[in-house]
Every structure is written in structure tokens, then in C-alpha cells.
Design a protein around this motif. Structure first.
Motif, PDB file in Angstrom:
ATOM      1  N   VAL A  12       0.831  -1.209   0.000  1.00 14.00           N
ATOM      2  CA  VAL A  12       0.000   0.000   0.000  1.00 14.00           C
ATOM      3  C   VAL A  12       0.863   1.257   0.000  1.00 14.00           C
ATOM      4  CG1 VAL A  12      -1.730   1.300   1.317  1.00 14.00           C
ATOM      5  CG2 VAL A  12      -1.890  -1.184   1.145  1.00 14.00           C
ATOM      6  N   GLY A  13       0.421   2.275  -0.733  1.00 17.46           N
ATOM      7  CA  GLY A  13       1.023   3.598  -0.693  1.00 17.46           C
ATOM      8  C   GLY A  13       2.475   3.618  -1.144  1.00 17.46           C
ATOM      9  N   PRO A  14       3.344   4.300  -0.398  1.00 19.23           N
ATOM     10  CA  PRO A  14       4.737   4.434  -0.818  1.00 19.23           C
ATOM     11  C   PRO A  14       5.498   3.107  -0.851  1.00 19.23           C
ATOM     12  CG  PRO A  14       4.411   5.349   1.385  1.00 19.23           C
ATOM     13  CD  PRO A  14       3.065   5.041   0.855  1.00 19.23           C
TER      14      PRO A  14
ATOM     15  N   LYS B 117       6.786   0.913  -4.310  1.00 20.86           N
ATOM     16  CA  LYS B 117       8.042   0.965  -5.061  1.00 20.86           C
ATOM     17  C   LYS B 117       8.878  -0.284  -4.865  1.00 20.86           C
ATOM     18  CE  LYS B 117      10.854   3.641  -1.751  1.00 20.86           C
ATOM     19  NZ  LYS B 117       9.963   4.488  -0.929  1.00 20.86           N
TER      20      LYS B 117
ATOM     21  N   SER C 147       3.988  -0.423   8.987  1.00 19.69           N
ATOM     22  CA  SER C 147       3.229  -0.237  10.228  1.00 19.69           C
ATOM     23  C   SER C 147       2.567  -1.547  10.634  1.00 19.69           C
ATOM     24  CB  SER C 147       2.163   0.842  10.062  1.00 19.69           C
ATOM     25  OG  SER C 147       1.228   0.461   9.063  1.00 19.69           O
ATOM     26  N   MET C 148       1.761  -2.110   9.741  1.00 23.19           N
ATOM     27  CA  MET C 148       1.058  -3.337  10.090  1.00 23.19           C
ATOM     28  C   MET C 148       0.872  -4.220   8.854  1.00 23.19           C
ATOM     29  SD  MET C 148      -2.807  -1.861  10.634  1.00 23.19           S
ATOM     30  CE  MET C 148      -3.881  -3.164  10.134  1.00 23.19           C
TER      31      MET C 148
ATOM     32  N   VAL D 134      -1.671  -8.057   3.043  1.00 22.71           N
ATOM     33  CA  VAL D 134      -1.550  -6.638   2.700  1.00 22.71           C
ATOM     34  C   VAL D 134      -0.553  -6.014   3.666  1.00 22.71           C
ATOM     35  CG1 VAL D 134      -2.734  -4.430   2.367  1.00 22.71           C
ATOM     36  CG2 VAL D 134      -3.931  -6.585   1.893  1.00 22.71           C
TER      37      VAL D 134
ATOM     38  N   PHE E 218       1.029  -2.461   5.078  1.00 19.43           N
ATOM     39  CA  PHE E 218       0.704  -1.043   5.159  1.00 19.43           C
ATOM     40  C   PHE E 218       1.910  -0.210   5.574  1.00 19.43           C
ATOM     41  CE2 PHE E 218      -3.827  -1.143   4.484  1.00 19.43           C
ATOM     42  CZ  PHE E 218      -4.189  -2.425   4.839  1.00 19.43           C
ATOM     43  N   PRO E 219       1.974   1.042   5.075  1.00 12.90           N
ATOM     44  CA  PRO E 219       3.079   1.929   5.437  1.00 12.90           C
ATOM     45  C   PRO E 219       2.835   2.566   6.794  1.00 12.90           C
ATOM     46  CG  PRO E 219       1.562   3.107   4.023  1.00 12.90           C
ATOM     47  CD  PRO E 219       1.005   1.704   4.172  1.00 12.90           C
ATOM     48  N   LEU E 220       3.867   3.250   7.303  1.00 13.69           N
ATOM     49  CA  LEU E 220       3.684   4.087   8.487  1.00 13.69           C
ATOM     50  C   LEU E 220       2.781   5.251   8.106  1.00 13.69           C
ATOM     51  CD1 LEU E 220       7.277   4.307  10.005  1.00 13.69           C
ATOM     52  CD2 LEU E 220       5.333   3.030  10.882  1.00 13.69           C
TER      53      LEU E 220
END
Lengths: 76, 586
Positions: free
Chosen positions: A8-10, A13, A46-47, A68, A70-72
Motif C-alpha cells: 500500500v502507498g509508498p 516501489k 506499520s502493520m 496486505v 501497510f506503510p507508516l
């Protein structure tokens, strides 16, 4: 075993911009092993969830689990 | 110190006079600016017991020394007053572009007192201050009002406005800027409305002096890369706050159907993946490095947003699993000038009251048509909206349902279920302005991290440290989403002001600001009796997901609160003793 991983998110990459990929892990692998496999520095995570539920890093994966990562997220 | 303009603009609406006075530098050194300095000014100038909607209340717009400079994420304005919703101190933080403009007009802050007799707007262009009639703007939504004022005064102007909700003195009314940004909570819009101010328009042609331009330019460029544009902040750019929907669902803390549960079966319809499909642009505030804003358009529903809070409180919390409906609800709230958090909570409470047969407000969970009528009805006090505009504290006093009126001190709950993140319970109970996640946000480590969510162990210390961190950060004033450490904050402040600040100084300021806020409330009569949570959290267990079966034992909450007071150095009744006041120089 086949594990579907979504970043997810950043974090995308680390899979060259794709959000979802299927990876192959040995039987008995823990969800935390995915971070070594891709690889993703754990400090930016993060999780992690398996099949929609938050799990701890040593959670044991099963064939076809969907993970999945997840980012901070700072702030609210 | 550099960074400051050393000037405060005073406006007395009764006499329509304005004048400039020097910034109190002694206070600025202790409280920096933004939240802390604004609260200090209000504490010193406002008589205890002042009615928030009377002409005696003051409205303070406070920038900081970093505002108007190239420091990343420095485009925020603090707005301080006494809260119409709670009677506590109220500091809001609004983005957009107006904070920098106030500095360019030559001011660190504006302090507005008294009230106008007729609907008007205030126009400030550098040294010029004028009050114009606003009869033709009064009654209009914020979108039209801002558009017309920009047309009249030029697009370089920056506008703060209220919608009909603020005009009608709703305790959940907000102040809008840049169309879609809000000073959202506590009824700050009603303070402007009670003063008959429809809008404040600012234009500035000056600049901000900093200590060493060459050094600042090169070092801030490094800090931008080392500290701002890093993977712990870039979620804001890639997804925005909507990323939290799926995280809250997985952690079992997504408010669902008036906090009856922590997971929502239709969460996918309102998560960031779904939002990105309808995203047509990104947006940032003045001097922003992260650009968290998302423009979302589905049919005629268009908004910059929705933010997580809106997706949670106006989505899952109302049983609405439909992104277009939430976008529309958000758009209407922004235009009418209503806080989406309080609106979502109040509508959800009304839905539960109706379904339980306690009082029929004519609306049920998932009733999208009925729910979309609410923002206008509440803002204009029409039909059931007249009652719902009062918020859950007042409504539950009248009709019952107090156990599940999800508020603290009269401010409704943000989107994090405390039974799945016990530290959030303490954070809500001890926040200076009522239930708020912007003072301490322990959900980050409890729900979305490794800290045990279902223990009180270590939570008093965690909440206190998080409150102090945000308190100093919002005093410099920086945006929440740059998670910089205190060393970087101190270095940035030192670079801009030319004064040597350390991380230890930042900790001290954070403690001082948290305490002056508490002292304001103590002086208004708030005690331990008000640091409490709704009974739902103690009586009802969550039902699904990883938090199934969880609730908070009241004795555990009391223990956590007691430990918090001890760590803070406060008395057992939640008030502050003379020694602490003297130690911090309040």
C-alpha cells in the motif's frame, strides 16, 4: 506455497510500482518473512494483514493467503 | 528573533477600530506561536465565564515563526477561542493558503473582539483594514461566498468564511478556507457568526525575514529530503488519509453504526483504493511538501477529500457503504460550513435512537436519501435538522440515549474506536477541547502497530508524550503529517529564528503548552469529573473482527487517568497545583 501480496502507498516501489504480486514461500513461512523476500525494510511498515485481519509478524501463513502490507502513517 | 513580524493586529468590532501592537516577545520565547501562544493570549485576556457566543469572546488567528517561509508543511494557521460546543479552550488548525498571507500582510496574529451589528466581512491588505457590508453574502454557502470575494478582491487574496451553519451559531459549525479546508471543530464557526463576520479576506505584499538565507536554503533542502520526503510521510502523497479505512477495518477500530462495532462489511466501498478510482487531482497547502489533498468526483458529487474522519464518521458510522453518498455529504457539509465529524456522529446517534424506538428522528442506518438531506437541514435548522443541529450532548440530555452519545465534554468522537485502542480512550478523555485525536493519537502504535491495544500499561506516559509533541509542533506551527523528531524541529526553529533551540527546549514548550491549555479549562471549572467517556465503551463489547468481545473496564480507565494525572504532576482532582504553575512559568 502461493501467497498474494499487496503493498500500500509508498511501499509499492518495492514491487516496482505494482501494488499486487504473487510470491512463492516455503511451507511454514511466517508473514514477516515476506519482508525479507521482496525485500522491504521493516522500519517503513506499520502493520500487516492476512485475509483482512491484522496479524503479528510471526503469524504462520497458509497456501493462498492474501497479505496486505501497510506503510507508516503519521498524524490523524 | 527572526521569523516573526513582531506585530499583532487588533480589531475591535464594536468601535470598528484597528491598531497594531508589538508581539509579546517574552511569551513568544516560551510558547513559540500557533496553538501555544494563542492560548496564552486568550488565557491572559479573556475573563473566566465569558459566554463563547457573546461579544466578549475573542477570536485569535495565530501564525508561527516558520509560517510564510520555505520550511516544508508550514502553511497552517491556528485559530483560538473559547469553544461554543464545550466551553473549553479551543484551538483549531486550518491549511490552505491564508497563514502565509497573514505574515506577508505584516502580522504574526490578529486578535478580534467585540461584535458587528450587521453581517459584514473584514478586508485586510497590508496596513489597510476595512469592514465591508456582507448582507448579500449572508445566507450563501462558503463556496459561493469565497468565489465572490476572490472575484471582487483578486485571486491573490485569501479567504476565511463561514457558511449558514456558522451564521446560525451551530456548535458544530466550522470556518472554511480555500473552499475545502476547515478549522473544523468545537463550533469555531459560530464564534465568527456571533460576531456577524461572514468572512475575513487577507492580501499581503511583504515577506518574512529569516536569520541566514543561504544557510536556511541549503540546510532546509537537506532536511526536506532526509526528514520530510521519507516513506513514513509519503502515505499522504500516495493515498491521503483514506488509507486508514482499510487499516482501521483490519484492526477492528472502524466506527460502525454509531460505534456499535469496529468493522464494517462494506468498508471496501469507502477505502482509498475505491477513492483513487474517482480521483482527478492532488492538492497541497502553502509550502506543502506532501500534497495530501485528493480531488474526488463521482457524478455531481465533488470534493477535496473525503478525509478518513469523514469516510469513517459519515460512512461506516452511518451504515453508508457508498462513496458517492459520502462525497456528496462531505461537499454539502463543507459548503454549509459544518464539521463532518460532529455531523456524522450526530446523524448516527439519531439513526440509533430511531431504530431503537427511543425517539423517531425519521432516519435509519444506511438511509442515503434521508442522510443527504441532513447537512442543509441542520445548517438551516429546518425540520429534524433544528434538533440535530444541537449535537449529541445536548440531544441526549433531552431525549436519553446518553450511554451511546459518543462525545467528551460536548465534542463528538473522531474515527478511532477506543475499545480497540485503550490509549485513545485516555486521549479523548484528557484532550483539551473534548474528544479529539489531534492532541494524542496512540492508535498509530496500538491499532496500526505493535503496542498492545488492550492494556492500560504504559498508556498514560504514551498519551502525555504524544500530547506534548503535538502541542509544541502545533505551536511552531507545522502540519500534522510531517512526522519530524524534536531534534529536527529544534534545528528548523533555530535556523529560521536565529535563536538556539534544543530538543529539550521543545519538550519543555510542549509540556508548557499542554499545561496552559489545561489551566484555561481548570479556571473555567473543568475537573476530573469531566475527563470521562460514554458508558457504551464500558458496557458494550465490540462484536466482530480482531476486537470482538473487547470493551474497557471502568476501573481500568480510572487507573489510567489517575496515572496520567500523576505523570503530569497534576492534583488527584485533575486541577493544577501552584508549584506546577510556577515551575512552568504559566
Amino acid at each position: 506455497m502461493r501467497i498474494k501480496v499487496t503493498l500500500v502507498g509508498p511501499l509499492k516501489k518495492y514491487l516496482n510500482g505494482t501494488s499486487t504480486s504473487v510470491i512463492d514461500l516455503s511451507v511454514g513461512a511466517e508473514v514477516g518473512h515476506i519482508l525479507n523476500e521482496i525485500p522491504i525494510p521493516s522500519k517503513w511498515v506499520s502493520m500487516m494483514t492476512v485475509n483482512g485481519i491484522k496479524v503479528s509478524i510471526d503469524y504462520g501463513l497458509k497456501e493462498n493467503d492474501e497479505v496486505v502490507i501497510f506503510p507508516l502513517v503519521s498524524g490523524g | 528573533m527572526y521569523g516573526y513580524q513582531n506585530r499583532i493586529l487588533r480589531i475591535d468590532l464594536g468601535t470598528k477600530n484597528s491598531w497594531v501592537e508589538p508581539l509579546n516577545m517574552k511569551w513568544a520565547k516560551a510558547y513559540i506561536g500557533g496553538k501555544g501562544l494563542g492560548i496564552k493570549y486568550l488565557y491572559e485576556e479573556l475573563k473566566p465565564g465569558t459566554d463563547p457566543l457573546s461579544s466578549d469572546n475573542k477570536l485569535i488567528l495565530m501564525t508561527g515563526p516558520l509560517t510564510g517561509t520555505i520550511v516544508p508543511n508550514s502553511g497552517k494557521l491556528a485559530i483560538i477561542s473559547r469553544s461554543p460546543a464545550t466551553g473549553t479552550i479551543l484551538d483549531c488548525s486550518i491549511g490552505g493558503y491564508i497563514a502565509g498571507e497573514i505574515k506577508y500582510a505584516g502580522y504574526d496574529a490578529m486578535i478580534i473582539e467585540g461584535a458587528l451589528e450587521e453581517p459584514s466581512y473584514i478586508y485586510i491588505e497590508d496596513k489597510k483594514v476595512e469592514i465591508f457590508p456582507a448582507k448579500d453574502l449572508w445566507g450563501k454557502g462558503s463556496f459561493d461566498a469565497e468565489r465572490e470575494l476572490l472575484k471582487k478582491h483578486g485571486r491573490e487574496s485569501k479567504v476565511l468564511s463561514i457558511g449558514p451553519a456558522g451564521e446560525n451559531l451551530l456548535t458544530m459549525s466550522c470556518i472554511n478556507s480555500d473552499y475545502y479546508r476547515q478549522a473544523g471543530r468545537g463550533g469555531i464557526g459560530a464564534v465568527m457568526g456571533s460576531k456577524n463576520i461572514k468572512a475575513i479576506v487577507v492580501k499581503g505584499s511583504g515577506g518574512v525575514k529569516i536569520a541566514n538565507m543561504e544557510k536556511v536554503l541549503s540546510r532546509m533542502n537537506e532536511i526536506l529530503r532526509e526528514s520530510t520526503l521519507t516513506d513514513d510521510n509519503l502515505w499522504a502523497y500516495t493515498d491521503g488519509t483514506a488509507v486508514l479505512v482499510e487499516m482501521s477495518q483490519a484492526a477492528g477500530i472502524l466506527p460502525t453504526r454509531n460505534f456499535q462495532d469496529g468493522t464494517f462489511e462494506d468498508f471496501k466501498s469507502i477505502n482509498s483504493e475505491t477513492m483513487i478510482e474517482s480521483r482527478f487531482g492532488k492538492k497541497g497547502c502553502y509550502s506543502c511538501a506532501l500534497g495530501c489533498g485528493n480531488f474526488t468526483k463521482i457524478g455531481d458529487a465533488v470534493v477535496e477529500g473525503p478525509e478518513y474522519e469523514t469516510l469513517a464518521l459519515c460512512g461506516s458510522n452511518c451504515g453508508v457503504g457508498d462513496l458517492k453518498a459520502v462525497v456528496k455529504f462531505n461537499q454539502l457539509c463543507d459548503d454549509f460550513g459544518i464539521d463532518t465529524i460532529s455531523a456524522g456522529n450526530t446523524v448516527a446517534w439519531a439513526m440509533e435512537m430511531t431504530e431503537k424506538g427511543i425517539k423517531d428522528f425519521g432516519i435509519r442506518f444506511g438511509d442515503i436519501d434521508g442522510y443527504l438531506k441532513m447537512p442543509e437541514m441542520m445548517a438551516k435548522k429546518i425540520g429534524n435538522g433544528a434538533e440535530l443541529s444541537l449535537g449529541v450532548k445536548e440531544l441526549s440530555k433531552r431525549y436519553g440515549g446518553e450511554d451511546f452519545a459518543m462525545h467528551v465534554k460536548g465534542l463528538e468522537f473522531p474515527g478511532y474506536e477506543p475499545r480497540g485502542s485503550w490509549g485513545m480512550g485516555l486521549a479523548y478523555a484528557t484532550s483539551d477541547r473534548g474528544a479529539c485525536h489531534m492532541r494524542a493519537w496512540p492508535a498509530a502504535s496500538e491499532a496500526y502497530g505493535d503496542v498492545d491495544a488492550f492494556t492500560i500499561e504504559g498508556k498514560a506516559k504514551l498519551v502525555m508524550e504524544l500530547q506534548n509533541y503535538n502541542a509544541v509542533k502545533f505551536s511552531t506551527i507545522l502540519c500534522d503529517f510531517w512526522a519530524l523528531d524534536l531534534e529536527t524541529l529544534a534545528e528548523t526553529l533555530s535556523l529560521i529564528t536565529g535563536e538556539a533551540f534544543t530538543a529539550a527546549d521543545m519538550e519543555k514548550v510542549g509540556e508548557r503548552v499542554s499545561n496552559i491549555a489545561r489551566l484555561f479549562n481548570v479556571r473555567e471549572g473543568f475537573t476530573k469529573e469531566n475527563d470521562t467517556l460514554p458508558n457504551r465503551l464500558f458496557k458494550d463489547a465490540l462484536k466482530t473482527g480482531v476486537t470482538a468481545g473487547k470493551k474497557i473496564a471502568k476501573e481500568d480507565f480510572e487507573k489510567m487517568l489517575k496515572e496520567y494525572y500523576e505523570l503530569r504532576g497534576w492534583k488527584a482532582d485533575g486541577t493544577i497545583g501552584e508549584e506546577k504553575i510556577a515551575e512552568l512559568g504559566l
